[in-house]
Design an enzyme around this catalytic site. Structure first.
Site: not given
Ligand SMILES: O=C(O)[C@H](O)COP(=O)(O)O
Length: 409
Positions: A152, A233, A256, A261, A284, A286-287
């Site tokens: 990342i 994190r 994020d 959370e 959260h 991000g992904a």
């Molecule tokens: O560790 C990860 O891959 C990211 O923080 C995304 O987490 P998530 O799949 O729980 O959204």
């Protein structure tokens, strides 16, 4: 083999696993006690989760469990030590959501710099406020501080260059040569990065070493009015120290991830900084792009198929070594005196010609995984005898592709 999927994954993953002959239980709603119950009643060999927590008790509830896959990067939600103790492989999907997280990071940086959320809010509420929002600083020529240069962090660096920013960075293993290749200025510590950047962004995993890396000392070092981004994190940030920095250093933050959370996918949310005018929270996410989730779904399928074909789990985070083999007996066992000798006795009695043997230790645990490559007619009764030996957890026998004959000159 049964796969329990306890989070929402792209449909193509489920389809591919079913097409491969696996029994797939798609139960995205499961967590906590309900997940433990499902594990106990289904007793699957493979468990796939996204953010859902996997505890030692859950693992104990499913004695057939061999492989847990984290459909994402960070595996701090899985008790990896407990998995190792039980001889369960834990694998993740590294890098597959790196671009998504890097893109969000820049979204947050731009949001902070141009006050985008406030703009939108004012417009929604019928206010035209051009004068109030004409104070963006711009990114070109600014210094971005990147802490952590894994998949990342590196994607963030690439994007920073596109914005014509200078990048200062720290990571545990960053050498001058690597820094030069990446086009970053190497700093000796996270604090040094904090002291020399206009915008600081964190891209490290949650470990005991990274806990509260952004502490009071770190925030004291930051430039007044700088931006602070955390898309990694929450445990990396001492939130009391951050609250201090908001007040005393005029820091603006976009997070994020945050302490406490909610694990639930929707519901009430309370955080002491939630209403703070200098903080943006996102959920959260991000992904959470389609591209990232599709790449993760494909990687989950690859991990499972490779595991079934070879007994090796790609991206395994709790084994110290991997090495490929051709004809393979895999024995997961508790690493106690005599277990391996008893396994080998059985193998010899079967007249299998052992070509290669390795005993891989699960990091920091009592469990191990013996891999025995052999020639000979694989005999199911031998496998059953080995499986019945005391302290043997699971056995699989996999016929592998014969190696290609050497080309004759
Ligand atoms: O560790 C990860 O891959 C990211 O923080 C995304 O987490 P998530 O799949 O729980 O959204």
């Amino acid at each position: 083999m049964q796969v329990l999927i306890a989070d929402k994954l792209e449909a193509r993953c489920l389809e591919a696993l079913r097409a491969a002959g696996l029994i797939v239980h798609d139960r995205p709603e499961l967590k906590d006690a309900a997940l433990a119950e499902a594990l106990a009643s289904l007793n699957p060999e493979i468990l796939v989760v996204r953010s859902t927590r996997v505890t030692a008790d859950m693992m104990s509830a499913a004695p057939a469990l061999e492989l847990i896959i984290r459909a994402g990067a960070g595996y701090d939600t899985i008790d990896v030590a407990a998995a190792s103790d039980r001889g369960i492989f834990v694998a993740n999907c590294p890098g597959k959501n790196a671009v998504a997280v890097a893109e969000l990071t820049f979204g947050l940086i731009l949001a902070l710099d141009r006050f985008i959320p406030e703009n939108v809010q004012d417009a929604r509420e019928g206010r035209w406020n051009k004068a109030a929002y004409s104070k963006g600083r711009g990114l070109k020529g600014r210094t971005l501080g990147v802490i952590g240069l894994g998949h990342i962090g590196r994607e963030v660096v690439r994007r920073a260059h596109a914005f014509e920013m200078t990048v200062v960075a720290w990571s545990r293993s960053l050498t001058d040569e690597m820094a030069q290749a990446l086009g970053v200025i190497r700093k000796d510590s996270p604090r040094e990065v904090a002291a020399s950047a206009d915008i600081v962004t964190l891209h490290l995993a949650a470990t005991p070493e990274t806990r509260h890396l952004a502490n009071r000392d770190f925030f004291e070092a930051m430039r007044p009015g700088a931006y602070f981004i955390n898309t990694s994190r929450s445990s990396l940030v001492d939130e009391e120290a951050l609250a201090w920095a908001l007040e005393h250093r005029g820091i603006r933050a976009a997070l994020d991830v945050m302490e406490g959370e909610p694990a639930a996918k929707a519901g009430p949310f309370a955080h002491p900084l939630a209403g703070h005018p200098q903080v943006y929270f996102t959920h959260h996410i991000g992904a959470s792009t389609q591209q990232a989730q599709e790449a993760i779904a494909d990687e989950v399928v690859r991990v499972i198929k490779t595991y079934l074909e070879t007994g090796h789990a790609p991206n395994c985070v709790n084994l110290e070594v991997h090495s490929p083999a051709t004809h393979l007996l895999t024995v997961r066992h508790l690493d106690k005196v005599g277990v391996l000798a008893s396994v080998l006795d059985e193998v010899r009695r079967a007249n299998w010609n052992v070509q290669e043997m390795e005993n891989l230790i699960f990091a920091g645990a009592r469990a191990a995984c013996a891999r025995i490559r052999f020639d000979g007619r694989p005999d199911e009764t031998v496998v059953q005898r080995i499986a019945a030996l005391p302290d043997v957890l699971a056995v699989s026998l996999i016929p592998l592709e014969p190696s290609k004959p050497e080309k004759q000159p």
